[in-house]
Scaffold this motif. Structure first.
Motif, mmCIF file in Angstrom:
data_model
loop_
_atom_site.group_PDB
_atom_site.id
_atom_site.type_symbol
_atom_site.label_atom_id
_atom_site.label_comp_id
_atom_site.label_asym_id
_atom_site.label_seq_id
_atom_site.Cartn_x
_atom_site.Cartn_y
_atom_site.Cartn_z
ATOM 1 N N LEU A 1 1.405 -5.844 4.929
ATOM 2 C CA LEU A 1 0.229 -6.137 4.105
ATOM 3 C C LEU A 1 -0.033 -7.651 4.081
ATOM 4 O O LEU A 1 -1.181 -8.081 4.157
ATOM 5 C CB LEU A 1 0.401 -5.582 2.693
ATOM 6 C CG LEU A 1 -0.775 -5.775 1.745
ATOM 7 C CD1 LEU A 1 -2.058 -5.161 2.302
ATOM 8 C CD2 LEU A 1 -0.454 -5.183 0.372
ATOM 9 N N ALA A 2 1.025 -8.448 3.997
ATOM 10 C CA ALA A 2 0.853 -9.905 4.049
ATOM 11 C C ALA A 2 0.169 -10.299 5.356
ATOM 12 O O ALA A 2 -0.774 -11.105 5.351
ATOM 13 C CB ALA A 2 2.210 -10.597 3.913
ATOM 14 N N ASP A 3 0.616 -9.727 6.462
ATOM 15 C CA ASP A 3 0.003 -10.004 7.770
ATOM 16 C C ASP A 3 -1.476 -9.629 7.765
ATOM 17 O O ASP A 3 -2.327 -10.415 8.173
ATOM 18 C CB ASP A 3 0.714 -9.225 8.882
ATOM 19 C CG ASP A 3 2.131 -9.707 9.148
ATOM 20 O OD1 ASP A 3 2.534 -10.747 8.588
ATOM 21 O OD2 ASP A 3 2.840 -9.021 9.903
ATOM 22 N N THR B 1 0.844 -1.200 0.000
ATOM 23 C CA THR B 1 0.000 0.000 0.000
ATOM 24 C C THR B 1 0.879 1.250 0.000
ATOM 25 O O THR B 1 2.106 1.159 0.059
ATOM 26 C CB THR B 1 -0.936 -0.009 1.223
ATOM 27 O OG1 THR B 1 -0.143 -0.074 2.408
ATOM 28 C CG2 THR B 1 -1.902 -1.194 1.173
ATOM 29 N N SER B 2 0.269 2.417 -0.045
ATOM 30 C CA SER B 2 1.018 3.665 -0.201
ATOM 31 C C SER B 2 1.898 3.982 1.016
ATOM 32 O O SER B 2 1.583 3.608 2.143
ATOM 33 C CB SER B 2 0.081 4.832 -0.503
ATOM 34 O OG SER B 2 -0.813 5.048 0.559
ATOM 35 N N VAL B 3 2.986 4.668 0.737
ATOM 36 C CA VAL B 3 3.979 5.019 1.753
ATOM 37 C C VAL B 3 3.991 6.524 1.982
ATOM 38 O O VAL B 3 3.402 7.286 1.210
ATOM 39 C CB VAL B 3 5.390 4.531 1.351
ATOM 40 C CG1 VAL B 3 5.430 3.008 1.266
ATOM 41 C CG2 VAL B 3 5.830 5.147 0.026
ATOM 42 N N LEU C 1 4.381 3.252 6.132
ATOM 43 C CA LEU C 1 3.132 3.313 5.372
ATOM 44 C C LEU C 1 2.301 4.514 5.806
ATOM 45 O O LEU C 1 2.450 5.023 6.913
ATOM 46 C CB LEU C 1 2.337 2.029 5.600
ATOM 47 C CG LEU C 1 3.013 0.773 5.056
ATOM 48 C CD1 LEU C 1 2.371 -0.475 5.643
ATOM 49 C CD2 LEU C 1 2.964 0.747 3.550
ATOM 50 N N ARG C 2 1.399 4.937 4.945
ATOM 51 C CA ARG C 2 0.504 6.054 5.264
ATOM 52 C C ARG C 2 -0.513 5.642 6.326
ATOM 53 O O ARG C 2 -0.769 4.463 6.548
ATOM 54 C CB ARG C 2 -0.238 6.514 4.014
ATOM 55 C CG ARG C 2 0.644 7.174 2.999
ATOM 56 C CD ARG C 2 -0.205 7.753 1.869
ATOM 57 N NE ARG C 2 0.638 8.269 0.830
ATOM 58 C CZ ARG C 2 1.068 9.540 0.767
ATOM 59 N NH1 ARG C 2 0.682 10.395 1.684
ATOM 60 N NH2 ARG C 2 1.838 9.939 -0.208
ATOM 61 N N ASP C 3 -1.145 6.649 6.927
ATOM 62 C CA ASP C 3 -2.191 6.420 7.932
ATOM 63 C C ASP C 3 -3.407 5.705 7.349
ATOM 64 O O ASP C 3 -4.227 5.174 8.091
ATOM 65 C CB ASP C 3 -2.643 7.749 8.543
ATOM 66 C CG ASP C 3 -1.570 8.393 9.401
ATOM 67 O OD1 ASP C 3 -0.620 7.676 9.815
ATOM 68 O OD2 ASP C 3 -1.669 9.601 9.658
ATOM 69 N N THR C 4 -3.513 5.687 6.035
ATOM 70 C CA THR C 4 -4.644 5.041 5.360
ATOM 71 C C THR C 4 -4.406 3.542 5.125
ATOM 72 O O THR C 4 -5.168 2.910 4.394
ATOM 73 C CB THR C 4 -4.906 5.732 4.007
ATOM 74 O OG1 THR C 4 -3.688 5.699 3.241
ATOM 75 C CG2 THR C 4 -5.361 7.171 4.191
ATOM 76 N N PHE C 5 -3.362 2.996 5.738
ATOM 77 C CA PHE C 5 -2.989 1.594 5.497
ATOM 78 C C PHE C 5 -4.179 0.647 5.627
ATOM 79 O O PHE C 5 -4.425 -0.171 4.738
ATOM 80 C CB PHE C 5 -1.866 1.146 6.442
ATOM 81 C CG PHE C 5 -1.657 -0.342 6.406
ATOM 82 C CD1 PHE C 5 -1.044 -0.949 5.324
ATOM 83 C CD2 PHE C 5 -2.138 -1.151 7.430
ATOM 84 C CE1 PHE C 5 -0.893 -2.333 5.264
ATOM 85 C CE2 PHE C 5 -1.984 -2.532 7.387
ATOM 86 C CZ PHE C 5 -1.355 -3.126 6.301
ATOM 87 N N GLU C 6 -4.909 0.709 6.727
ATOM 88 C CA GLU C 6 -5.978 -0.276 6.946
ATOM 89 C C GLU C 6 -7.064 -0.211 5.879
ATOM 90 O O GLU C 6 -7.559 -1.255 5.434
ATOM 91 C CB GLU C 6 -6.570 -0.126 8.348
ATOM 92 C CG GLU C 6 -5.617 -0.636 9.411
ATOM 93 C CD GLU C 6 -6.258 -0.802 10.772
ATOM 94 O OE1 GLU C 6 -7.497 -0.742 10.884
ATOM 95 O OE2 GLU C 6 -5.493 -1.000 11.734
ATOM 96 N N GLN C 7 -7.429 0.991 5.454
ATOM 97 C CA GLN C 7 -8.443 1.122 4.400
ATOM 98 C C GLN C 7 -7.916 0.565 3.077
ATOM 99 O O GLN C 7 -8.623 -0.166 2.369
ATOM 100 C CB GLN C 7 -8.858 2.594 4.216
ATOM 101 C CG GLN C 7 -9.575 3.193 5.396
ATOM 102 C CD GLN C 7 -8.610 3.810 6.420
ATOM 103 O OE1 GLN C 7 -7.394 3.703 6.328
ATOM 104 N NE2 GLN C 7 -9.176 4.462 7.424
ATOM 105 N N GLU C 8 -6.682 0.911 2.731
ATOM 106 C CA GLU C 8 -6.090 0.418 1.491
ATOM 107 C C GLU C 8 -5.912 -1.095 1.534
ATOM 108 O O GLU C 8 -6.191 -1.803 0.560
ATOM 109 C CB GLU C 8 -4.733 1.080 1.245
ATOM 110 C CG GLU C 8 -4.805 2.567 0.950
ATOM 111 C CD GLU C 8 -3.412 3.155 0.793
ATOM 112 O OE1 GLU C 8 -2.646 2.644 -0.054
ATOM 113 O OE2 GLU C 8 -3.079 4.116 1.518
#
Length: 177
Positions: free
Chosen positions: A61-63, A9-11, A27-34
């Motif tokens: 992201l794999a996790d 996801t985005s960094v 990673l960005r704060d939007t990690f969970e949504q992405e």
């Protein structure tokens, strides 16, 4: 062999402005949504094995996608830009066009780092090894450069296009080898 290959996801850095590859970027704060969107793209698929780059932007992201035991493999890391890591591209690309610059570094290693061809060879080594192991379908969490190397190996693009187009963050690419 079928390979589902996922870009992280985005960094927090803009890769169009700052050079990063081997560096472990947050990673960005939007990690969970992405990540939720990416996870939904994988729903219903099954894999013989799951692999990830050891860099946290891929392994996290794999996790999240339900694969905390994904095998970490250094061959899946992004390109090593050596002395250029975390420097602005504007300070690195001087005196030539961006296109000329990246064509040169297909075969010429970055100072203290690697060339695109070196990255391509390690990605090919990974894929050929998994084929030789007899795996039918695998999942890989990694980086844009790794995906483009795999696409090149699959005959979908050329190495001279590898820097020109990078897959979207959180994208899932299906390749056959």
């Amino acid at each position: 062999m079928i390979v589902y290959i996922v870009r992280h996801t985005s960094v927090v850095l803009d890769g169009n402005e700052i050079c990063y590859g081997f560096t472990d970027i947050a990673l960005r704060d939007t990690f969970e949504q992405e990540a939720a969107v990416t996870k939904s793209k994988l729903h219903g698929l099954s894999f013989d094995e799951v692999f990830t780059s050891p860099l946290s932007r891929a392994s996290k992201l794999a996790d999240f996608c339900g694969h905390p035991d994904a095998e970490r493999d250094d061959r899946l890391k992004e390109m090593n830009f050596g002395e250029w890591e975390l420097r602005p591209w504007a300070d690195i690309i001087v005196g030539q066009s961006t296109e000329e610059f990246f064509l040169e570094y297909i075969t010429k290693p970055a100072p203290g780092g690697e060339s695109q061809l070196m990255q391509y060879e390690r990605v090919c080594d990974f894929i050929l090894e998994k084929q030789a192991e007899g795996l039918d379908q695998i999942l890989v969490f990694c980086h844009g450069g790794v995906i483009n190397c795999a696409k090149t190996m699959a005959g979908l693009c050329d190495l001279n296009e590898a820097f020109a187009t990078i897959p979207d963050f959180g994208s899932v690419t299906r390749l056959e080898f």
